[in-house]
Design a protein around this motif. Structure first.
Motif, PDB file in Angstrom:
ATOM      1  N   ASP A 186      -9.480   8.650   2.089  1.00 48.15           N
ATOM      2  CA  ASP A 186      -8.979   9.338   0.841  1.00 48.15           C
ATOM      3  C   ASP A 186      -8.321   8.326   0.367  1.00 48.15           C
ATOM      4  O   ASP A 186      -8.011   7.513   1.011  1.00 48.15           O
ATOM      5  CB  ASP A 186      -8.164  10.557   1.792  1.00 48.15           C
ATOM      6  N   LEU A 240       0.980  -1.096   0.042  1.00 47.21           N
ATOM      7  CA  LEU A 240       0.390   0.325  -0.002  1.00 47.21           C
ATOM      8  C   LEU A 240       0.688   1.081   0.016  1.00 47.21           C
ATOM      9  O   LEU A 240       0.401   2.239  -1.007  1.00 47.21           O
ATOM     10  CB  LEU A 240      -1.209  -0.257   1.731  1.00 47.21           C
ATOM     11  N   ASP A 288      -6.022   3.197   5.031  1.00 47.03           N
ATOM     12  CA  ASP A 288      -4.974   1.388   5.031  1.00 47.03           C
ATOM     13  C   ASP A 288      -5.957   0.231   5.243  1.00 47.03           C
ATOM     14  O   ASP A 288      -5.873  -0.430   4.892  1.00 47.03           O
ATOM     15  CB  ASP A 288      -4.079   1.631   6.640  1.00 47.03           C
ATOM     16  N   ILE A 289      -6.824   0.575   3.372  1.00 49.19           N
ATOM     17  CA  ILE A 289      -7.252  -0.412   3.063  1.00 49.19           C
ATOM     18  C   ILE A 289      -6.367  -1.235   2.268  1.00 49.19           C
ATOM     19  O   ILE A 289      -5.878  -0.680   1.066  1.00 49.19           O
ATOM     20  CB  ILE A 289      -8.484  -0.563   2.023  1.00 49.19           C
ATOM     21  N   GLY A 299     -11.400  -7.221  -0.652  1.00 46.50           N
ATOM     22  CA  GLY A 299     -10.931  -5.395  -1.117  1.00 46.50           C
ATOM     23  C   GLY A 299     -12.600  -4.636  -0.819  1.00 46.50           C
ATOM     24  O   GLY A 299     -12.743  -4.210   0.531  1.00 46.50           O
ATOM     25  N   VAL A 300     -13.776  -5.059  -1.072  1.00 49.74           N
ATOM     26  CA  VAL A 300     -15.137  -4.885  -1.146  1.00 49.74           C
ATOM     27  C   VAL A 300     -15.682  -5.424   0.271  1.00 49.74           C
ATOM     28  O   VAL A 300     -16.712  -4.849   0.712  1.00 49.74           O
ATOM     29  CB  VAL A 300     -16.161  -5.297  -3.124  1.00 49.74           C
ATOM     30  N   LYS A 353      -6.861   6.381  -9.465  1.00 50.70           N
ATOM     31  CA  LYS A 353      -7.353   5.093  -9.349  1.00 50.70           C
ATOM     32  C   LYS A 353      -7.876   3.916  -8.999  1.00 50.70           C
ATOM     33  O   LYS A 353      -8.266   3.002  -9.418  1.00 50.70           O
ATOM     34  CB  LYS A 353      -5.312   4.587 -10.352  1.00 50.70           C
ATOM     35  N   ASN A 354      -7.804   4.288  -7.390  1.00 53.91           N
ATOM     36  CA  ASN A 354      -8.969   4.033  -7.121  1.00 53.91           C
ATOM     37  C   ASN A 354     -10.455   3.921  -6.894  1.00 53.91           C
ATOM     38  O   ASN A 354     -11.142   3.953  -6.282  1.00 53.91           O
ATOM     39  CB  ASN A 354      -8.850   3.604  -5.707  1.00 53.91           C
ATOM     40  N   PHE A 378     -13.463   1.846  -7.756  1.00 56.00           N
ATOM     41  CA  PHE A 378     -12.978   0.703  -6.446  1.00 56.00           C
ATOM     42  C   PHE A 378     -14.231   1.219  -5.513  1.00 56.00           C
ATOM     43  O   PHE A 378     -15.351   0.774  -5.123  1.00 56.00           O
ATOM     44  CB  PHE A 378     -11.735   0.527  -6.353  1.00 56.00           C
ATOM     45  N   TYR A 379     -14.589   2.789  -5.152  1.00 60.18           N
ATOM     46  CA  TYR A 379     -14.537   2.705  -4.001  1.00 60.18           C
ATOM     47  C   TYR A 379     -16.333   3.677  -4.165  1.00 60.18           C
ATOM     48  O   TYR A 379     -17.084   3.575  -3.617  1.00 60.18           O
ATOM     49  CB  TYR A 379     -14.670   4.306  -3.268  1.00 60.18           C
ATOM     50  N   ILE A 422      -5.283  -4.839  -0.082  1.00 62.08           N
ATOM     51  CA  ILE A 422      -5.597  -6.768  -0.351  1.00 62.08           C
ATOM     52  C   ILE A 422      -3.866  -6.872  -1.109  1.00 62.08           C
ATOM     53  O   ILE A 422      -3.476  -6.339  -2.192  1.00 62.08           O
ATOM     54  CB  ILE A 422      -6.694  -6.893  -1.375  1.00 62.08           C
ATOM     55  N   GLN A 461      -5.737 -10.190  -4.921  1.00 65.82           N
ATOM     56  CA  GLN A 461      -6.237  -8.743  -5.929  1.00 65.82           C
ATOM     57  C   GLN A 461      -7.563  -9.247  -6.264  1.00 65.82           C
ATOM     58  O   GLN A 461      -7.154 -10.354  -7.243  1.00 65.82           O
ATOM     59  CB  GLN A 461      -6.056  -7.249  -6.193  1.00 65.82           C
ATOM     60  N   GLY A 462      -8.620  -7.863  -6.930  1.00 66.26           N
ATOM     61  CA  GLY A 462     -10.389  -9.148  -7.672  1.00 66.26           C
ATOM     62  C   GLY A 462     -10.300 -10.272  -7.164  1.00 66.26           C
ATOM     63  O   GLY A 462     -10.983 -10.535  -8.116  1.00 66.26           O
ATOM     64  N   LYS A 463     -10.464 -10.552  -6.357  1.00 61.75           N
ATOM     65  CA  LYS A 463     -11.208 -11.759  -5.663  1.00 61.75           C
ATOM     66  C   LYS A 463     -12.508 -11.348  -4.716  1.00 61.75           C
ATOM     67  O   LYS A 463     -13.086 -12.108  -4.208  1.00 61.75           O
ATOM     68  CB  LYS A 463     -10.446 -12.845  -4.836  1.00 61.75           C
ATOM     69  N   GLY A 464     -12.277 -10.066  -4.641  1.00 59.04           N
ATOM     70  CA  GLY A 464     -13.854  -9.709  -4.013  1.00 59.04           C
ATOM     71  C   GLY A 464     -13.270  -9.616  -2.433  1.00 59.04           C
ATOM     72  O   GLY A 464     -14.600  -8.779  -1.725  1.00 59.04           O
ATOM     73  N   LYS A 515     -18.115   1.835  -6.497  1.00 57.42           N
ATOM     74  CA  LYS A 515     -18.240   0.445  -6.714  1.00 57.42           C
ATOM     75  C   LYS A 515     -18.459   0.285  -5.124  1.00 57.42           C
ATOM     76  O   LYS A 515     -20.075  -0.682  -5.143  1.00 57.42           O
ATOM     77  CB  LYS A 515     -17.435  -0.821  -7.537  1.00 57.42           C
TER      78      LYS A 515
HETATM   79  N1  ACO Z   1     -10.599   0.599  -9.837  1.00 53.99           N
HETATM   80  C1  ACO Z   1     -11.671   0.949 -10.291  1.00 53.99           C
HETATM   81  N2  ACO Z   1     -12.349  -0.718  -9.825  1.00 53.99           N
HETATM   82  C2  ACO Z   1     -11.824  -1.577  -8.945  1.00 53.99           C
HETATM   83  C3  ACO Z   1     -10.076  -1.170  -8.331  1.00 53.99           C
HETATM   84  C4  ACO Z   1     -10.120  -0.274  -8.919  1.00 53.99           C
HETATM   85  N3  ACO Z   1      -8.683   0.426  -8.947  1.00 53.99           N
HETATM   86  N4  ACO Z   1      -9.880  -2.443  -8.001  1.00 53.99           N
HETATM   87  C5  ACO Z   1     -10.979  -3.366  -8.011  1.00 53.99           C
HETATM   88  N5  ACO Z   1     -11.906  -2.584  -8.597  1.00 53.99           N
HETATM   89  C6  ACO Z   1     -13.353  -3.076  -8.644  1.00 53.99           C
HETATM   90  C7  ACO Z   1     -13.461  -4.441  -9.231  1.00 53.99           C
HETATM   91  O1  ACO Z   1     -13.173  -4.968 -10.698  1.00 53.99           O
HETATM   92  C8  ACO Z   1     -15.065  -5.151  -8.944  1.00 53.99           C
HETATM   93  O2  ACO Z   1     -16.005  -4.800  -9.533  1.00 53.99           O
HETATM   94  P1  ACO Z   1     -17.267  -6.366  -9.546  1.00 53.99           P
HETATM   95  O3  ACO Z   1     -17.687  -6.367  -8.375  1.00 53.99           O
HETATM   96  O4  ACO Z   1     -17.636  -5.378 -11.116  1.00 53.99           O
HETATM   97  O5  ACO Z   1     -16.241  -7.068 -10.753  1.00 53.99           O
HETATM   98  C9  ACO Z   1     -14.559  -4.474  -7.734  1.00 53.99           C
HETATM   99  O6  ACO Z   1     -13.702  -2.957  -7.599  1.00 53.99           O
HETATM  100  C10 ACO Z   1     -14.160  -4.937  -6.010  1.00 53.99           C
HETATM  101  O7  ACO Z   1     -13.074  -5.134  -6.511  1.00 53.99           O
HETATM  102  P2  ACO Z   1     -12.085  -6.142  -5.605  1.00 53.99           P
HETATM  103  O8  ACO Z   1     -11.527  -7.900  -5.610  1.00 53.99           O
HETATM  104  O9  ACO Z   1     -12.885  -6.663  -3.561  1.00 53.99           O
HETATM  105  O10 ACO Z   1     -11.018  -5.308  -5.178  1.00 53.99           O
HETATM  106  P3  ACO Z   1      -9.384  -6.082  -3.675  1.00 53.99           P
HETATM  107  O11 ACO Z   1      -9.557  -6.904  -3.653  1.00 53.99           O
HETATM  108  O12 ACO Z   1      -8.828  -5.968  -5.515  1.00 53.99           O
HETATM  109  O13 ACO Z   1      -8.983  -4.727  -3.495  1.00 53.99           O
HETATM  110  C11 ACO Z   1      -7.919  -3.188  -3.105  1.00 53.99           C
HETATM  111  C12 ACO Z   1      -9.018  -3.324  -4.471  1.00 53.99           C
HETATM  112  C13 ACO Z   1      -8.139  -2.469  -2.429  1.00 53.99           C
HETATM  113  C14 ACO Z   1      -7.981  -1.237  -3.904  1.00 53.99           C
HETATM  114  C15 ACO Z   1      -6.398  -3.678  -4.435  1.00 53.99           C
HETATM  115  O14 ACO Z   1      -6.682  -2.812  -5.421  1.00 53.99           O
HETATM  116  C16 ACO Z   1      -5.132  -2.681  -3.110  1.00 53.99           C
HETATM  117  O15 ACO Z   1      -5.074  -3.070  -2.465  1.00 53.99           O
HETATM  118  N6  ACO Z   1      -4.780  -2.317  -4.008  1.00 53.99           N
HETATM  119  C17 ACO Z   1      -2.907  -2.006  -3.349  1.00 53.99           C
HETATM  120  C18 ACO Z   1      -3.224  -0.828  -1.902  1.00 53.99           C
HETATM  121  C19 ACO Z   1      -4.604   0.260  -2.466  1.00 53.99           C
HETATM  122  O16 ACO Z   1      -4.355   1.494  -2.761  1.00 53.99           O
HETATM  123  N7  ACO Z   1      -5.264   0.786  -0.857  1.00 53.99           N
HETATM  124  C20 ACO Z   1      -6.486   1.302  -1.126  1.00 53.99           C
HETATM  125  C21 ACO Z   1      -5.701   3.001  -0.639  1.00 53.99           C
HETATM  126  S1  ACO Z   1      -7.105   3.758  -0.365  1.00 53.99           S
HETATM  127  C22 ACO Z   1      -7.183   3.149   1.139  1.00 53.99           C
HETATM  128  O17 ACO Z   1      -6.751   2.708   2.244  1.00 53.99           O
HETATM  129  C23 ACO Z   1      -8.492   4.825   2.309  1.00 53.99           C
END
Ligand code: ACO
Length: 157
Positions: free
Chosen positions: A132, A29, A97-98, A110-111, A136-137, A140-141, A100, A105-108, A143
């Motif tokens: 915050d 992260l 501090d989220i 994070g959500v 690029k994320n 994800f949020y 994965i 990653q990509g297994k659901g 969603k």
């Molecule tokens: N942008 C857009 N969509 C995304 C992204 C992204 N960066 N990452 C995942 N998604 C989508 C997936 O495609 C999925 O979509 P679907 O339901 O249509 O299939 C949905 O979001 C859920 O995805 P997960 O598989 O649950 O995501 P994952 O387990 O990979 O976790 C995370 C996402 C936390 C961002 C992960 O990629 C990660 O740890 N990244 C590195 C560290 C990071 O950047 N953390 C966030 C910091 S911000 C904070 O902590 C507040």
């Protein structure tokens, strides 16, 4: 818990989790630097003393024997609970501090982590959670039910 794919379990961070790779997940992260186990435990104990304020969850990869066969931490996330004077003593949650592990990653996961933290926030009485993130994320949020609001400011010391 039941929402996680087979082979994973959710739980709160434990005092022994340095050994299970908590920092390895956070290293994906952001920069961490050298932290000894003693220093990690000192921080863990501090957070634990602030009862009801810090909720750190982990997702652990487990073997066939379930929780007893914990292999490594593959995900983490934190809820910080802020108790305000504003909004009639409102309680606001901060998601921090989220992370994965890259190979998970990509297994659901994070959500599910975010939903679990949001659920705790609701249970302790938060009227909303905020966070915050980098551009690029954002998707994800979104969603996960979050919407863009305000402008982030920072001041390094
Ligand atoms: N942008 C857009 N969509 C995304 C992204 C992204 N960066 N990452 C995942 N998604 C989508 C997936 O495609 C999925 O979509 P679907 O339901 O249509 O299939 C949905 O979001 C859920 O995805 P997960 O598989 O649950 O995501 P994952 O387990 O990979 O976790 C995370 C996402 C936390 C961002 C992960 O990629 C990660 O740890 N990244 C590195 C560290 C990071 O950047 N953390 C966030 C910091 S911000 C904070 O902590 C507040």
């Amino acid at each position: 818990q039941s929402l996680l794919p087979t082979g994973y379990t959710f739980r709160s961070l434990r005092r022994s989790d340095y050994k299970l790779g908590h920092l390895d997940v956070l290293a994906d992260l952001a920069h961490i630097g050298d932290i000894s186990e003693e220093e990690w435990i000192e921080r863990f104990d501090y957070l634990a003393r602030c009862g009801g304020t810090y909720f750190v969850l982990v997702i652990v990869e487990v073997g066939d024997d379930g929780d007893r066969g914990e292999k490594r931490i593959v995900g983490t996330g934190t809820l910080v609970v802020e108790r305000k004077f504003l909004f009639k003593l409102g309680i606001q949650g901060h998601i921090e501090d989220i992370g994965i592990k890259a190979d998970q990653q990509g297994k659901g996961l994070g959500v599910k982590m975010l939903k679990a933290l949001d659920s705790i926030a609701k249970d302790v009485g938060c009227y909303k959670t905020i966070l915050d993130c980098s551009a690029k994320n954002e998707g994800f949020y979104v969603k996960c039910g979050y919407e863009k609001a305000g402008t982030e400011m920072q001041h390094y010391f």
